[in-house]
Design an enzyme around this catalytic site. Structure first.
Site, short mmCIF file in Angstrom:
data_model
loop_
_atom_site.label_atom_id
_atom_site.label_comp_id
_atom_site.label_asym_id
_atom_site.label_seq_id
_atom_site.Cartn_x
_atom_site.Cartn_y
_atom_site.Cartn_z
N ASP A 170 12.12 13.86 -13.66
CA ASP A 170 10.95 13.20 -12.84
C ASP A 170 9.64 13.53 -13.74
O ASP A 170 9.67 14.34 -14.24
CB ASP A 170 10.78 13.85 -11.42
CG ASP A 170 10.17 12.91 -10.39
OD1 ASP A 170 9.63 11.81 -10.82
OD2 ASP A 170 9.99 13.33 -9.17
N GLU A 203 12.34 7.95 -2.64
CA GLU A 203 11.87 9.27 -2.92
C GLU A 203 10.23 9.29 -2.27
O GLU A 203 9.88 10.21 -1.99
CB GLU A 203 11.84 9.41 -4.44
CG GLU A 203 11.67 11.01 -4.76
CD GLU A 203 10.04 11.21 -5.23
OE1 GLU A 203 9.41 12.38 -5.28
OE2 GLU A 203 9.29 10.01 -5.19
N GLU A 204 9.70 8.18 -2.79
CA GLU A 204 8.14 8.32 -2.40
C GLU A 204 7.86 8.20 -0.94
O GLU A 204 8.64 7.52 -0.33
CB GLU A 204 7.51 7.12 -3.19
CG GLU A 204 7.72 7.12 -4.81
CD GLU A 204 6.89 8.05 -5.39
OE1 GLU A 204 6.05 8.99 -4.71
OE2 GLU A 204 6.79 8.16 -6.63
N HIS A 212 0.50 9.07 -10.04
CA HIS A 212 0.11 8.65 -8.55
C HIS A 212 -1.28 7.73 -8.58
O HIS A 212 -1.96 7.57 -7.81
CB HIS A 212 0.07 9.50 -7.34
CG HIS A 212 1.46 9.75 -7.06
ND1 HIS A 212 1.70 10.47 -5.73
CD2 HIS A 212 2.63 9.56 -7.26
CE1 HIS A 212 2.97 10.53 -5.58
NE2 HIS A 212 3.66 9.91 -6.51
N ASP A 262 7.29 7.68 -13.25
CA ASP A 262 7.45 8.18 -11.87
C ASP A 262 8.35 7.03 -11.08
O ASP A 262 7.65 6.32 -10.23
CB ASP A 262 6.04 8.72 -10.95
CG ASP A 262 6.40 8.89 -9.78
OD1 ASP A 262 7.53 9.56 -9.25
OD2 ASP A 262 5.39 9.15 -8.95
ZN LIG Z 1 5.81 9.78 -6.92
#
Ligand SMILES: [Zn+2]
Ligand SMILES: *[C@@H]1O[C@H](CO)[C@@H](O)[C@H](O)[C@H]1NC(C)=O
Length: 396
Positions: free
Chosen positions: A247, A200-201, A339, A151
């Protein structure tokens, strides 16, 4: 949800003259050509460059790289240096924005997207459609020290390997086209670009304003920028032939669903390549009985439309861009490490990461119609052609 969005793109079409529309229609039906088994057997491998400790491509990305921090700048420099030194024919551009975040205490945080592109020689930017490969290079703010290997450090490295693996074949193909007079304005012009996306996060909790910082800014800018009159494509956004977003790749036995009926054909091309590579024993993570692409046998009317995943494609999808979303999301959800602190180099399945890089190389080779230019023996032929071109030029 989908239909009104697609109409937006439809509105642009009447602005084009019949002639241009014909060119676009023609391109749409010809811009893909399968590669041979021989080509699939000789695709370049990343080898030691995907080593998680000292591999030239992957290792430098496996560090915390939260947007606006020194780690982010170091990884951005790694990506830019790789392109400048390994791929001198590519053009590098940065697209910058700033935004406050829920944890920045009122401060503006910088977000920097890196765009690298390569167009056929002698073309105007507004007349080139581009295969667009995308992955985000930022990592999550929390938990502290989070690496984000699937990620999306691994997807970034997979794209880097894809870029370098097709580069000399593009050079050779375009040289051949020029030599035979095919690089003229009436022909379809297909280029390629890569976006390493920032921000992105979410910093705190995923919301419309706390996520996709880089993608939202880039999509807005590319929609507003208009190419010169009479260009084939209205804007940089419209020049995207296919937005391929990678992703959460790098865990074992991924499940990749097909999300969009209008790009299901491209999903099937990628899935077919995976099957062929597996049959030819070219994949390391070989589990002969299991496909990564469960929707290969389905038609575009049969794919499930209930799944909505928020990711960097959303601001582009909303503006009518065609998207192929390659994300590991099966019935069990995202990969287990998602995550968590376990999403690090040690938890990558490196056989799978390598297989992805070979698969995307094959897909890009088909999209760019590089059959006949990819195999190792072409390197010799290429230098001969180079010499011949030089001679011809001197005689002029
Ligand atoms: Zn992520
Ligand atoms: C965007 O940011 C990058 C990295 O900080 C910098 O090198 C570049 O000059 C900036 N570009 C523009 C157009 O401001």
């Amino acid at each position: 949800m989908m239909l009104p969005l697609l109409l937006h793109r439809g509105l642009l079409r009447p602005l084009l003259s019949t002639w241009l529309a014909f060119v676009l229609l023609f391109s749409a039906t010809t811009a893909y050509e399968s590669v041979s088994d021989e080509t699939l057997r000789s695709l370049p491998r990343p080898g030691k460059d995907f080593d998680i400790h000292d591999g030239a491509l992957l290792a430098p990305i496996l560090v915390p790289r939260v947007s606006g921090t020194a780690g982010s700048t170091a990884v951005l420099n790694h990506l830019a240096d790789f392109i400048r030194t390994t791929l001198p024919d590519w053009t590098i551009q940065f697209q910058n924005s700033t935004s406050k975040t829920p944890v920045s205490k009122g401060k503006e945080i910088p977000f920097v997207n890196l765009i690298a592109s390569r167009d056929p020689p002698g073309t105007s930017p507004g007349d080139v459609g581009r295969l667009t490969l995308v992955a985000h290079y930022d990592s999550k703010y929390e938990p502290q020290g989070f690496i984000g290997a699937i990620d999306s450090a691994a997807p970034c490295a997979i794209i880097m390997h894809t870029m370098r693996s097709i580069d000399s074949a593009m050079t050779k193909k375009w040289e051949d086209m020029r030599a035979t007079g095919q690089l003229n304005q009436l022909e379809e012009q297909q280029g390629i670009q890569v976006i390493f996306m920032d921000g992105e996060e979410a910093f705190k909790e995923w919301t419309a304003s706390d996520s996709l910082y880089g993608a939202r800014s880039l999509a807005e800018q590319w929609d507003a920028e208009v190419h010169p009159a009479m260009s084939v494509y209205r804007s940089p956004l419209d020049s995207i032939s296919l937005f391929v977003l990678l992703d959460l790749l790098g865990a074992k036995e991924p499940t990749i669903q097909s999300f969009f009926p209008t790009t299901h054909w491209a999903y099937k091309k990628l899935a077919t390549l995976e099957r062929r590579l597996r049959e030819l024993k070219q994949l390391q993570s070989s589990d002969p009985g299991r496909s990564w692409f469960p929707h290969l046998a389905k038609s575009e009317h049969e794919i499930p439309l209930y799944m909505r995943i928020e990711d960097d494609h959303i601001p582009f999808l909303r503006r009518g861009v065609e998207v192929l979303h390659i994300i590991d999301a099966g019935d069990r959800g995202f990969p287990k490490v998602w995550h968590t602190m376990q999403d690090d180099g040690e938890h990558l399945d490196l056989d799978t990461v390598e297989d992805w890089s070979v698969l995307f190389t094959a897909f890009a080779a088909e999209w760019m119609e590089l059959e006949g230019f990819m195999d190792a023996s072409q390197i010799h032929k290429r230098s001969v052609t180079d010499a011949w071109h030089k001679t011809e030029f001197l005689q002029l």
